[in-house]
Design an enzyme around this catalytic site. Structure first.
Site, PDB file in Angstrom:
ATOM      1  N   ARG A  15       0.840  -1.196   0.000  1.00 33.08           N
ATOM      2  CA  ARG A  15       0.000   0.000   0.000  1.00 33.08           C
ATOM      3  C   ARG A  15       0.886   1.260   0.000  1.00 33.08           C
ATOM      4  NH1 ARG A  15      -0.657   4.724   2.559  1.00 33.08           N
ATOM      5  NH2 ARG A  15      -0.188   3.676   4.537  1.00 33.08           N
ATOM      6  N   ASP A  16       1.619   1.500   1.081  1.00 30.63           N
ATOM      7  CA  ASP A  16       2.377   2.753   1.197  1.00 30.63           C
ATOM      8  C   ASP A  16       3.561   2.783   0.226  1.00 30.63           C
ATOM      9  OD1 ASP A  16       3.060   5.258   2.094  1.00 30.63           O
ATOM     10  OD2 ASP A  16       3.798   4.630   4.046  1.00 30.63           O
ATOM     11  N   HIS A 208       4.726   4.275  12.962  1.00 26.92           N
ATOM     12  CA  HIS A 208       5.000   4.164  11.519  1.00 26.92           C
ATOM     13  C   HIS A 208       6.073   5.205  11.188  1.00 26.92           C
ATOM     14  CE1 HIS A 208       3.380   3.928   7.192  1.00 26.92           C
ATOM     15  NE2 HIS A 208       4.091   5.031   7.160  1.00 26.92           N
ATOM     16  N   HIS A 210       9.263   6.672   8.763  1.00 27.90           N
ATOM     17  CA  HIS A 210       9.959   6.711   7.474  1.00 27.90           C
ATOM     18  C   HIS A 210      11.439   6.983   7.752  1.00 27.90           C
ATOM     19  CE1 HIS A 210       6.647   6.971   4.294  1.00 27.90           C
ATOM     20  NE2 HIS A 210       6.050   6.670   5.426  1.00 27.90           N
ATOM     21  N   CYS A 241       9.873   9.501  -1.451  1.00 26.05           N
ATOM     22  CA  CYS A 241       9.261  10.639  -2.130  1.00 26.05           C
ATOM     23  C   CYS A 241       9.518  10.527  -3.630  1.00 26.05           C
ATOM     24  CB  CYS A 241       9.880  11.931  -1.594  1.00 26.05           C
ATOM     25  SG  CYS A 241       9.418  13.393  -2.539  1.00 26.05           S
ATOM     26  N   ASN A 250       9.590   4.284   3.637  1.00 30.88           N
ATOM     27  CA  ASN A 250       9.280   3.605   4.890  1.00 30.88           C
ATOM     28  C   ASN A 250      10.542   2.924   5.401  1.00 30.88           C
ATOM     29  OD1 ASN A 250       6.078   3.319   5.335  1.00 30.88           O
ATOM     30  ND2 ASN A 250       6.509   3.307   3.144  1.00 30.88           N
TER      31      ASN A 250
END
Lengths: 309, 309
Positions: A15-16, A208, A210, A241, A250
């Site tokens: 997903r991310d 969570h 990054h 990014c 992540n």
């Protein structure tokens, strides 16, 4: 910390990680990567996002992904999670057969406005409408920009605590504290987690991080010391990014696992299995692998015996 | 930790970074990079190694480098440091005009044997012979493999403490605890630093982390909490294993600075100045830049406003 050695990690790469990748990843390739994640021992897996395909074309196969994998996931006792932006997406996710949904509210008004064109209060109204429809589906509420906002809005720590409490009262099973843009530093993490865990049981919290600025593992250490045992990560460090090629995304599952296991923490996940996942990502996904552990393959440690420091 | 906010960082890139690079870096290019380091506010700089050119051809210009930069260094109140493997090199370094030398002894017998073909006791005999000749030149004793050995020798923490104490008694001004192969994890660092700082004032200690497995900043955090305020780093993250392209080397100066400054620690070094150093390295040195901060340039943070987590 004795007796607190079990750590749970949610894999969020499909997903991310995938959401920012322009080139469409074939559904079969996604499923192959997801199966390898399940085989590596992952027990919580965010597989897709039920967003409008106009906004994120990469996620246009969300229903197929969930319905194709749900039987395998259930057999492996896996929690199948999807991100949903609204009630329409939440109902589709439920119908497709997810075990849990993730809904995002930003703790920064400016970021929430930019992200979903709503105030935080309006997002909470929408969230309550979703919760009422979910039945047995578990609810994760992700608080974006908990550790910093791209618009430099200063969010008082009291607001973060109160939004987290409000989320749990509204029906969230877990609250995810997300470092959306990778600006968390250990001191900020300590300050915020101290305030949040003073009011909320750490077992209700997920963090969570990054690795944008290389601090994800340092921040993880602070979270562990604050009693947090639930983390999110993406195999291969996906999720950087799109405007900064090579910038980290992540925290990489393989780097997080290596540190946790080195420190004596236990997870359900096998590093060898994740190496197998990373291989598949390298083959099938048009995005760089950004992690430390994935670069070590050809390093003969003994050959370094002659170095000087 | 109030009143403990000043951190000192030794830049080691021109030694620990350059030494593994096959392509010779022209002396003028080395000097340009070194000058930019000095201009960025670095106050402790390991510029070269007085090793035999047969073993490390990259360092064949050691005397020229030191003699060319010493006046500029002195004007900027900089401590000019060179690594030396033996008395011959130490005398050459002293004659060239360094302010300090670094001598390496491994805490692992197997690694010391592989590195210099001596027992630890024999290395200490040689060390004492050097100390007696150094006059006002300061002595740094680097303890290689403090946090792990490539030959898997298990080094009891008591031996690390006793070697560090022995080094100070023998005349070292500072002892460097080095994670030579980048295997330190936060728990190991905590255990070893707790034992060492129980016997030795932290102001006498320097820690040297590699980011091979992404844990350098987490380990730095542990060292800060143990009272350590002296670190080593290399601009651009130079110093990776030559057999693992893309693997991280020394902790990158720019990543370390970013975390320290974000946490409210003060250094003498300007991040903008280091960005200027990294630019010069990218232009003049045949090695990849491996750091997080150097990859952020093109990332428009506000553009990330629409991301979801």
């Amino acid at each position: 910390m004795i007796g607190m050695k079990d750590v749970s990690i949610t894999e969020v790469g499909p997903r991310d990680g995938f959401q920012n990748i322009k080139t469409f990843i074939e559904t079969e390739d996604k499923l192959e990567i997801i199966r390898r994640m399940i085989d590596s021992g992952v027990k919580h897996l965010e597989v897709t996002s039920f967003v409008h395909p106009k906004w994120v074309p990469q996620m246009r196969d969300a229903e197929t992904v969930v319905s194709s994998i749900r039987t395998y996931a259930a057999a492996k006792n896996l929690e199948l999670i999807a991100l949903v932006p609204n009630k329409f997406g939440a109902l589709k996710a439920k119908a497709a057969g997810v075990d849990a949904i993730t809904y995002v509210i930003s703790v920064s008004e400016a970021h929430n406005k930019a992200n979903v064109n709503r105030t935080i209060d309006e997002s909470f109204e929408a969230f309550k409408g979703i919760v009422g429809e979910m039945g047995k589906v578990k609810i994760r509420l992700a608080l974006a920009t908990t550790f910093g906002c791209p618009f430099n809005e200063v969010v008082p720590v009291e607001r973060i605590v109160s939004i987290a409490e409000r989320g749990l009262r509204a029906g969230a099973d877990k609250v995810i504290l997300a470092d959306t843009i990778g600006v968390a530093d250990p001191m900020k993490v300590e300050r915020i987690l101290k305030a949040v865990t003073a009011q909320i049981d750490p077992s209700k919290l997920i963090v969570h991080f990054h690795d944008t600025r290389g601090m994800a593992l340092a921040n993880t250490l602070v979270a562990l010391n604050a009693g947090i045992r639930n983390f999110e990560a993406a195999s291969g460090g996906l999720g950087g990014c799109p405007f900064a090629p090579g910038a980290a995304g992540n925290v990489a599952m393989e780097d997080l696992l290596n540190m946790l296991h080195a420190m004596g923490y236990q997870t359900s996940i096998s590093p060898e299995g994740i190496a197998h996942v990373v291989e598949a990502i390298a083959q099938k996904v048009d995005a760089p692998i950004i992690s430390h552990m994935s670069k070590l393959g050809s390093c003969d440690m003994a050959a370094e015996g002659t170095c000087n420091g």
